[in-house]
Design an enzyme around this catalytic site. Structure first.
Site, PDB file in Angstrom:
ATOM      1  N   TYR A  47       1.790  31.255   9.383  1.00 17.99           N
ATOM      2  CA  TYR A  47       3.826  31.711   9.909  1.00 17.99           C
ATOM      3  C   TYR A  47       4.623  31.471  10.815  1.00 17.99           C
ATOM      4  O   TYR A  47       5.842  32.292  11.309  1.00 17.99           O
ATOM      5  CB  TYR A  47       2.675  33.104  11.239  1.00 17.99           C
ATOM      6  CG  TYR A  47       2.252  31.945  12.038  1.00 17.99           C
ATOM      7  CD1 TYR A  47       3.001  30.967  12.713  1.00 17.99           C
ATOM      8  CD2 TYR A  47       0.950  32.482  12.568  1.00 17.99           C
ATOM      9  CE1 TYR A  47       2.139  30.264  13.901  1.00 17.99           C
ATOM     10  CE2 TYR A  47      -0.241  31.997  13.359  1.00 17.99           C
ATOM     11  CZ  TYR A  47       0.804  30.790  14.065  1.00 17.99           C
ATOM     12  OH  TYR A  47       0.261  30.109  14.903  1.00 17.99           O
TER      13      TYR A  47
ATOM     14  N   TYR B 163       0.909  -0.632   0.041  1.00 16.82           N
ATOM     15  CA  TYR B 163       0.552   0.171   0.162  1.00 16.82           C
ATOM     16  C   TYR B 163       0.967   0.932  -0.150  1.00 16.82           C
ATOM     17  O   TYR B 163       1.056   2.302  -0.652  1.00 16.82           O
ATOM     18  CB  TYR B 163      -0.560   0.083   1.291  1.00 16.82           C
ATOM     19  CG  TYR B 163      -2.404   0.932   1.115  1.00 16.82           C
ATOM     20  CD1 TYR B 163      -3.328   0.955   0.628  1.00 16.82           C
ATOM     21  CD2 TYR B 163      -1.489   2.204   2.305  1.00 16.82           C
ATOM     22  CE1 TYR B 163      -4.139   2.066   0.774  1.00 16.82           C
ATOM     23  CE2 TYR B 163      -2.349   3.564   1.511  1.00 16.82           C
ATOM     24  CZ  TYR B 163      -3.898   3.078   1.424  1.00 16.82           C
ATOM     25  OH  TYR B 163      -4.713   4.534   1.277  1.00 16.82           O
TER      26      TYR B 163
ATOM     27  N   ASP C 183      -6.174  35.114  16.805  1.00 18.48           N
ATOM     28  CA  ASP C 183      -7.105  34.634  17.439  1.00 18.48           C
ATOM     29  C   ASP C 183      -7.615  33.008  16.420  1.00 18.48           C
ATOM     30  O   ASP C 183      -9.220  32.898  16.449  1.00 18.48           O
ATOM     31  CB  ASP C 183      -8.459  35.387  17.740  1.00 18.48           C
ATOM     32  CG  ASP C 183      -9.051  34.638  19.473  1.00 18.48           C
ATOM     33  OD1 ASP C 183      -8.041  33.328  20.371  1.00 18.48           O
ATOM     34  OD2 ASP C 183      -9.869  35.328  20.253  1.00 18.48           O
TER      35      ASP C 183
ATOM     36  N   LYS D   4      -1.341  38.695  16.479  1.00 22.46           N
ATOM     37  CA  LYS D   4      -1.969  37.272  16.933  1.00 22.46           C
ATOM     38  C   LYS D   4      -2.979  37.261  16.551  1.00 22.46           C
ATOM     39  O   LYS D   4      -4.075  37.308  17.053  1.00 22.46           O
ATOM     40  CB  LYS D   4      -1.493  36.635  18.733  1.00 22.46           C
ATOM     41  CG  LYS D   4      -1.778  36.035  19.224  1.00 22.46           C
ATOM     42  CD  LYS D   4      -0.958  35.636  20.399  1.00 22.46           C
ATOM     43  CE  LYS D   4      -1.185  34.248  20.579  1.00 22.46           C
ATOM     44  NZ  LYS D   4      -2.756  33.557  21.315  1.00 22.46           N
TER      45      LYS D   4
ATOM     46  N   LYS E 144       0.162  41.004  24.857  1.00 23.28           N
ATOM     47  CA  LYS E 144      -1.233  40.391  24.786  1.00 23.28           C
ATOM     48  C   LYS E 144      -1.907  42.596  25.233  1.00 23.28           C
ATOM     49  O   LYS E 144      -1.662  42.896  25.692  1.00 23.28           O
ATOM     50  CB  LYS E 144      -1.794  39.861  26.016  1.00 23.28           C
ATOM     51  CG  LYS E 144      -1.539  38.599  25.983  1.00 23.28           C
ATOM     52  CD  LYS E 144      -3.005  37.817  27.184  1.00 23.28           C
ATOM     53  CE  LYS E 144      -2.392  36.639  26.206  1.00 23.28           C
ATOM     54  NZ  LYS E 144      -2.883  35.516  26.201  1.00 23.28           N
TER      55      LYS E 144
ATOM     56  N   CYS F 176     -14.405  22.185  55.050  1.00 20.91           N
ATOM     57  CA  CYS F 176     -14.330  21.510  54.317  1.00 20.91           C
ATOM     58  C   CYS F 176     -16.227  21.746  53.373  1.00 20.91           C
ATOM     59  O   CYS F 176     -16.356  20.631  54.145  1.00 20.91           O
ATOM     60  CB  CYS F 176     -13.364  20.643  53.864  1.00 20.91           C
ATOM     61  SG  CYS F 176     -13.736  19.467  51.668  1.00 20.91           S
TER      62      CYS F 176
ATOM     63  N   CYS G  53     -15.891  17.188  52.632  1.00 16.58           N
ATOM     64  CA  CYS G  53     -16.200  16.603  53.551  1.00 16.58           C
ATOM     65  C   CYS G  53     -16.310  16.362  55.295  1.00 16.58           C
ATOM     66  O   CYS G  53     -16.370  15.683  55.668  1.00 16.58           O
ATOM     67  CB  CYS G  53     -14.825  15.832  52.762  1.00 16.58           C
ATOM     68  SG  CYS G  53     -13.453  16.506  54.206  1.00 16.58           S
TER      69      CYS G  53
ATOM     70  N   GLU H 267       3.871  40.561  14.310  1.00 11.73           N
ATOM     71  CA  GLU H 267       3.167  39.612  13.970  1.00 11.73           C
ATOM     72  C   GLU H 267       1.717  40.457  14.764  1.00 11.73           C
ATOM     73  O   GLU H 267       1.732  39.955  15.857  1.00 11.73           O
ATOM     74  CB  GLU H 267       3.111  38.422  13.509  1.00 11.73           C
ATOM     75  CG  GLU H 267       4.583  38.445  13.065  1.00 11.73           C
ATOM     76  CD  GLU H 267       4.912  36.653  12.482  1.00 11.73           C
ATOM     77  OE1 GLU H 267       4.087  36.220  12.001  1.00 11.73           O
ATOM     78  OE2 GLU H 267       5.889  36.525  12.799  1.00 11.73           O
TER      79      GLU H 267
ATOM     80  N   CYS I 232     -11.025  12.766  51.917  1.00 15.30           N
ATOM     81  CA  CYS I 232     -11.749  13.893  51.320  1.00 15.30           C
ATOM     82  C   CYS I 232     -11.783  13.259  49.802  1.00 15.30           C
ATOM     83  O   CYS I 232     -11.336  12.810  49.346  1.00 15.30           O
ATOM     84  CB  CYS I 232     -10.975  14.960  51.564  1.00 15.30           C
ATOM     85  SG  CYS I 232     -11.953  16.841  50.682  1.00 15.30           S
TER      86      CYS I 232
ATOM     87  N   CYS J 142      -8.526  21.968  53.597  1.00 15.04           N
ATOM     88  CA  CYS J 142      -8.904  21.045  53.976  1.00 15.04           C
ATOM     89  C   CYS J 142      -7.880  19.795  54.592  1.00 15.04           C
ATOM     90  O   CYS J 142      -6.741  20.465  53.845  1.00 15.04           O
ATOM     91  CB  CYS J 142      -9.641  19.631  53.154  1.00 15.04           C
ATOM     92  SG  CYS J 142     -10.381  18.562  53.262  1.00 15.04           S
TER      93      CYS J 142
HETATM   94  S1  IVH Z   1       4.317  31.987  16.485  1.00 13.86           S
HETATM   95  C1  IVH Z   1       7.459  28.851  18.585  1.00 13.86           C
HETATM   96  N1  IVH Z   1       2.422  33.264  14.777  1.00 13.86           N
HETATM   97  O1  IVH Z   1      -0.646  31.816  18.834  1.00 13.86           O
HETATM   98  C2  IVH Z   1       6.378  30.168  18.194  1.00 13.86           C
HETATM   99  N2  IVH Z   1       1.889  32.322  16.527  1.00 13.86           N
HETATM  100  O2  IVH Z   1       0.779  30.756  22.383  1.00 13.86           O
HETATM  101  C3  IVH Z   1       5.097  29.236  17.554  1.00 13.86           C
HETATM  102  N3  IVH Z   1      -0.984  32.366  17.001  1.00 13.86           N
HETATM  103  O3  IVH Z   1       0.489  28.251  18.711  1.00 13.86           O
HETATM  104  C4  IVH Z   1       3.935  30.419  17.407  1.00 13.86           C
HETATM  105  N4  IVH Z   1      -0.662  33.959  16.002  1.00 13.86           N
HETATM  106  O4  IVH Z   1      -1.259  29.450  17.444  1.00 13.86           O
HETATM  107  C5  IVH Z   1       3.012  32.226  16.234  1.00 13.86           C
HETATM  108  N5  IVH Z   1       1.293  35.244  14.111  1.00 13.86           N
HETATM  109  C6  IVH Z   1       1.190  34.518  15.099  1.00 13.86           C
HETATM  110  C7  IVH Z   1       0.796  33.963  15.928  1.00 13.86           C
HETATM  111  C8  IVH Z   1       0.262  32.791  16.721  1.00 13.86           C
HETATM  112  C9  IVH Z   1      -1.522  33.411  16.930  1.00 13.86           C
HETATM  113  C10 IVH Z   1      -1.073  31.367  17.821  1.00 13.86           C
HETATM  114  C11 IVH Z   1      -0.913  30.304  17.918  1.00 13.86           C
HETATM  115  C12 IVH Z   1       0.361  29.960  18.344  1.00 13.86           C
HETATM  116  C13 IVH Z   1      -0.064  30.287  19.807  1.00 13.86           C
HETATM  117  C14 IVH Z   1       0.886  30.575  21.147  1.00 13.86           C
END
Ligand code: IVH
Length: 711
Positions: free
Chosen positions: A251, A62, A144, A142, A339, A433, A436, A140, A457, A451
């Site tokens: 990225y 395969y 979500d 980040k 953040k 507690c 318990c 970059e 417990c 506790c």
């Molecule tokens: S780099 C070793 N770049 O953030 C570095 N992460 O807490 C790998 N994420 O798991 C991550 N935008 O899901 C990187 N421009 C960006 C990102 C990014 C979103 C997320 C990603 C990662 C988490 C890290």
């Protein structure tokens, strides 16, 4: 596998252990016919294997077909068929996703919340590298969403996975194929093996449209775009994924056979050429001022972006520096996430509950009137401990400001006193507690009330069991929190050992899984069946061999998290050695480890001082084999197994880099010199440790000698 030139294909001649093949020219027409034959043959084999349970090809046969298909497709990318085997992951998965082991772990990022912390991070990077002057950072947004990895072999997309636990992800190849933005094949200058990593997300517009449609059809409403993206990508039926509009940004990279880019910026250029979407806001910054400007600017435009972002990622641009910086346990040293400030909302507290953790700690939790905070529906908030409740004077019925920062559990920022209902009593923290009834006491200098029920417990026992089977510990699939709770309450699993006797107790017979009547008969429970019971037993059996670090972590010793467990494993190598030393109360050995302090050492030794812990471990070891610590250590390295102490200032690299280098070559790094020390590396201004080394006759190395050993 090497392909010697385009338009060539492999006949399978072995040469020096590698398939290098006879090179035969093949016409396009021949390739087309052969690709069709392979597609048909493999489809037939798939049905036989997956649906009829009657495979007629061996795995090797395969794989040979599969490989041949890849080679032909690499040579004739325009001939890739709609029904090509490279576009499919076998047959539709029957239950759950397949697993994909990440050759390079998919890590997360450390986070900071202020520009001062970013400055500290940058300073730390420079210190580690022993570099003055500015370092370039790629900044970059980040995204979500959900991270993914996509593997290309000879330019053809062959496998896609989620991050999972960082080491093993879920196989989402079929789902990723439905995302139009992901190139199915890439051309030009492409490494033979290339893993492209990035984020799958759902745009705000697509998220609202999906929820609107779902609402009209009485289907599930998603709390935020991230959840919607996750729910859409992790679908067993890829057709569902296809219907949802998912997008992505690439990225970073994972495994690469030939990394010819030398910076993050350079990599982005390649990604663009290969056809991957990259974020148009990514920007190379040269100074901390640039970085700050980027952050502030992004925060300004955040709301107007078509997708959710929750901060900025800063990455050291130069890949050589990235490599030098390396990784901590779960995060790179060369990148960090900054953040955005937390988002807040106002709601009321409906109730305050006190939860009991595995170490007996009592933690108050507020049940809230559900409220939307920055797109997420929040219904609970942590109140930390009794002092926090007192300090903020939080009461049931209060209107409170809550905030959410990233993935952190929402917190109560403060009470709006003007809105407090009349006769609202102060909250009285329980002194027993709630689970318990045992006394709950607060040691001097401790913020936490605990506790004293210990083993009796049930709440502690359940939490310990949950910890034992958790992801970083035994990670037993099928034994989630809910099942642990039920099994504990029904007396089926009272302690970790019971997990391993489950199969025997299920049938009442040692060698059988099922029996007619005298066992637990889990298969007869509602929602269960033979298949799920078999799967659970298989998952348990799989975990009867456990690496030392995971085993230590699973024991749930106070203060011993994954990183400490790893340090212990690395230094003690075997369970036998560790447990003997601990039973002899050898705190010295623990304290000699860089990263373990007095209070942690005390907790560890106390754990081994409890007879019931030793008894449980003894019983457990009848079922579990603990593997000695074995890292991918370069045993030929002169530092393998050696204990090294650094002292004084090193000039060519920072202390942290020197330490990381030594660790990666299999050394143990200790904080103080003892007779067990093998080398003391003397930097400039070395002081008392140099003297101690001389007294104990320990070999000392100058910085140059140490660098030579590293070569
Ligand atoms: S780099 C070793 N770049 O953030 C570095 N992460 O807490 C790998 N994420 O798991 C991550 N935008 O899901 C990187 N421009 C960006 C990102 C990014 C979103 C997320 C990603 C990662 C988490 C890290």
């Amino acid at each position: 596998m090497e392909i010697c030139c385009e338009m060539s294909y492999i006949l399978g001649n072995y040469c020096g252990g590698k398939v290098v093949a006879n090179i035969i020219d093949i016409t396009e027409e021949q390739a087309k016919i052969e690709l069709e034959k392979i597609a048909k043959e493999m489809a037939k084999a798939d049905i036989a294997y997956y649906q009829n349970d009657e495979p007629y090809l061996t795995d090797a046969q395969y794989d040979e077909l599969k490989q041949r298909n890849i080679e032909l497709e690499a040579a004739f990318p325009h001939l890739v068929r709609e029904d090509s085997p490279s576009r499919k992951v076998g047959a539709p998965l029957q239950s759950g996703f397949g697993k994909v082991k990440h050759v390079f772990p998919m890590l997360s990022l450390g986070d900071v919340f202020s520009i001062e912390e970013v400055e500290d991070f940058v300073a730390g990077v420079k210190r580690f590298l022993s570099m003055d002057g500015d370092i370039d950072f790629m900044c970059e947004p980040k995204i979500d969403g959900l991270s993914f990895t996509a593997r290309y072999e000879n330019g053809i997309f062959v496998k896609g996975a989620t991050r999972g636990d960082g080491s093993v992800g879920e196989d989402i190849t079929a789902n990723l194929r439905t995302i139009k933005q992901l190139p199915q094949k890439i051309e030009g200058d492409v490494p033979e093996v290339l893993e492209v990593r990035g984020e799958v997300y759902m745009s705000k517009a697509d998220f609202f449209a999906l929820n609107q449609k779902n609402e009209a059809e009485g289907k599930k409403i998603f709390a935020n775009p991230r959840n919607a993206a996750a729910g859409s990508l992790r679908q067993l039926d890829p057709n569902v994924t296809k219907e949802r509009n998912l997008s992505l940004f690439a990225y970073t990279w994972g495994e690469v056979s030939n990394r010819f880019w030398n910076s993050q910026a350079d990599f982005f250029e390649h990604l663009k050429i290969w056809g991957f979407p990259t974020n148009p806001n990514n920007k190379l910054c040269h100074s901390i001022q640039d970085i700050e400007e980027f952050f502030n600017n992004l925060m300004q435009i955040r709301a107007s972006l078509p997708y959710d972002i929750d901060g900025v990622v800063y990455k050291v641009n130069d890949t050589v520096l990235q490599e030098r910086l390396g990784f901590l346990t779960r995060t790179p040293r060369w990148a960090i996430e900054h953040k955005f400030p937390a988002e807040q909302a106002i709601t009321t507290i409906n109730n305050i509950r006190v939860q009991v953790g595995r170490t007996g700690a009592l933690t108050p939790v507020a049940d809230l009137e559900p409220v939307n905070v920055g797109g997420v529906l929040v219904s609970h908030a942590t109140l930390h401990n009794e002092d926090e409740i007192k300090r903020k004077d939080i009461r049931i019925g209060d209107s409170v400001i809550i905030q959410r920062a990233g993935d952190v559990i929402p917190q109560v920022v403060g009470v709006i006193k003007e809105k407090r209902p009349e006769n609202c009593p102060e909250f009285v923290f329980p002194s027993v507690c709630p689970e318990c009834g045992a006394h709950a006491v607060r040691e001097e200098d401790e913020a936490v009330r605990r506790c004293t029920g210990g083993l009796t417990c049930p709440a502690q026992a359940i939490e310990r069991l949950k910890h034992f089977v958790s992801r970083d510990a035994f990670d037993i699939e099928g034994l989630g929190s809910k099942i642990i709770e039920t099994f504990y309450n029904e007396g089926i699993i009272k302690n970790p050992v019971d997990i391993f006797t489950l199969q025997e107790r299920n049938s009442g017979e040692e060698d059988d899984l099922f029996s007619q009547g005298n066992g637990l008969q889990l298969e007869k429970r509602e929602g269960w069946g033979r298949k799920s019971v078999e799967n659970l037993f298989a998952a348990i059996r799989q975990k009867q061999t456990m690496p030392l670090a995971r085993f230590i972590y699973a024991l749930g010793i106070r203060q011993v998290g994954t990183a400490t467990a790893r340090l212990i494993a690395q230094n003690f190598i075997s369970w036998k050695n560790f447990s003997e030393e601990m039973q002899n109360k050898n705190t010295e050995k623990l304290l000699a480890i860089d990263g373990i302090g007095a209070s942690m050492a005390q907790d560890i030794v106390e754990f081994f001082d409890e007879q019931h812990n030793l008894k449980t471990i003894g019983d457990l070891l009848k079922y579990v084999t603990v593997e000695d610590f074995a890292e991918v250590i370069n045993y030929s390295s002169p530092l393998a197994g050696k204990t090294v102490v650094f002292t004084g200032t090193l000039t060519s690299m920072g202390r942290a880099e020197a330490k990381a280098k030594a660790l990666s070559l299999g050394a143990k790094v200790a904080g103080s010199v003892s007779k067990n020390t093998d080398y003391v590396v003397l930097g400039a201004d070395a002081g008392s440790k140099a003297q101690k080394a001389a007294e104990l006759n320990v070999t000392t190395l100058s910085e140059e000698e140490f660098l030579r050993l590293l070569q």
